[in-house]
Design an enzyme around this catalytic site. Structure first.
Site, PDB file in Angstrom:
ATOM      1  N   HIS A 132       0.838  -1.204   0.000  1.00  0.00           N
ATOM      2  CA  HIS A 132       0.000   0.000   0.000  1.00  0.00           C
ATOM      3  C   HIS A 132       0.870   1.251   0.000  1.00  0.00           C
ATOM      4  O   HIS A 132       0.619   2.183  -0.763  1.00  0.00           O
ATOM      5  CB  HIS A 132      -0.932   0.012   1.219  1.00  0.00           C
ATOM      6  CG  HIS A 132      -2.171  -0.784   1.037  1.00  0.00           C
ATOM      7  ND1 HIS A 132      -2.192  -2.155   1.092  1.00  0.00           N
ATOM      8  CD2 HIS A 132      -3.453  -0.399   0.796  1.00  0.00           C
ATOM      9  CE1 HIS A 132      -3.430  -2.577   0.905  1.00  0.00           C
ATOM     10  NE2 HIS A 132      -4.211  -1.535   0.718  1.00  0.00           N
ATOM     11  N   LYS A 173     -10.525  -9.515   5.710  1.00  0.00           N
ATOM     12  CA  LYS A 173     -11.302 -10.035   6.843  1.00  0.00           C
ATOM     13  C   LYS A 173     -11.285  -9.007   7.954  1.00  0.00           C
ATOM     14  O   LYS A 173     -10.357  -8.214   8.074  1.00  0.00           O
ATOM     15  CB  LYS A 173     -10.754 -11.382   7.322  1.00  0.00           C
ATOM     16  CG  LYS A 173      -9.410 -11.308   8.008  1.00  0.00           C
ATOM     17  CD  LYS A 173      -8.990 -12.669   8.556  1.00  0.00           C
ATOM     18  CE  LYS A 173      -7.658 -12.528   9.263  1.00  0.00           C
ATOM     19  NZ  LYS A 173      -7.159 -13.788   9.779  1.00  0.00           N
TER      20      LYS A 173
END
Length: 173
Positions: A37, A103
Site C-alpha cells: 500500500h 477479513k
C-alpha cells in the site's frame, strides 16, 4: 441471490451491491498488504505506478506460493486483517479502486459512494486458492518479499460477501 462480477469494476457495479449479498468475482485482482500500500501510493503520487488500478479490486492477502516450472502456483490465499490498512484506505480508493477484499472489516466512511468491502472467511486460504486460476504477474517480489509483493491473480467465481456497501451499511456494526 448471488451476483456475478468481473473486474475491472465499474462504479455502477459497486453502487448496486448491498451489505449481505454474495458475490462471485472473476478477473484479475491485486494482493496488497502494508508495504505494498505504501509503495503503490508513493509511486502513484509520482505517476510511476506500473499497473492501472482504476476499477481494481485489492485483496488483503499474503499468498503462500510455489514455483511451478517458470510459473507460480498459489498454495493458499487467505485474507489478512484489513484494519491495518485503514490509514491508506481513503488514498487507495481515490486511485479508483472499487473493491477491497479482506477479513475483519475497515472504516466505513471512505467506501461511501465509491467502493465496497468484500469479506472472505479467515482460515480458509486453501479454499480461496481454488478460485485462483493463474498468477498473471508479480511486482516488487525481490524488494518486498513474497507476502508483501503485489500478486496479480486471475480469479474465477471467487466467493465473497459484501460486508460494507457503498451506502455505508456494514455487517460489522
Amino acid at each position: 441471490m448471488a451476483v456475478k462480477l468481473k473486474t475491472p469494476l465499474r462504479v455502477e457495479d459497486v453502487l448496486n451491491l448491498r451489505a449481505g449479498e454474495v458475490v462471485y468475482l472473476s478477473g484479475p485482482i491485486y494482493t496488497a498488504r502494508d508495504s505494498a500500500h505504501r509503495k503503490i501510493l508513493r509511486l502513484a503520487e509520482k505517476g510511476e505506478l506500473p499497473f492501472n488500478i482504476e476499477g481494481a479490486v485489492i485483496y488483503h492477502c499474503g499468498p503462500v506460493v510455489r514455483r511451478k516450472d517458470e510459473d507460480w502456483g498459489i498454495v493458499s490465499a487467505g485474507p489478512t486483517t484489513s484494519a491495518r490498512m485503514n490509514p491508506y484506505l481513503d488514498d487507495i480508493l481515490s486511485l479508483g479502486v472499487r473493491g477491497i477484499i479482506g477479513k475483519g472489516g475497515m472504516e466505513v466512511e471512505p467506501f461511501k459512494g465509491r467502493a465496497v468491502y468484500l469479506a472472505f472467511t479467515g482460515g480458509a486460504g486453501s479454499l480461496a486458492a481454488e478460485s485462483v486460476k493463474r498468477v498473471v504477474d508479480v511486482y516488487w517480489l525481490e524488494e518486498l518479499g513474497i507476502p508483501e509483493a503485489v500478486w496479480v491473480l486471475e480469479v474465477e467465481d471467487f466467493p465473497l460477501l459484501v460486508a460494507i456497501d457503498s451506502r455505508g451499511n456494514s455487517l460489522y456494526r
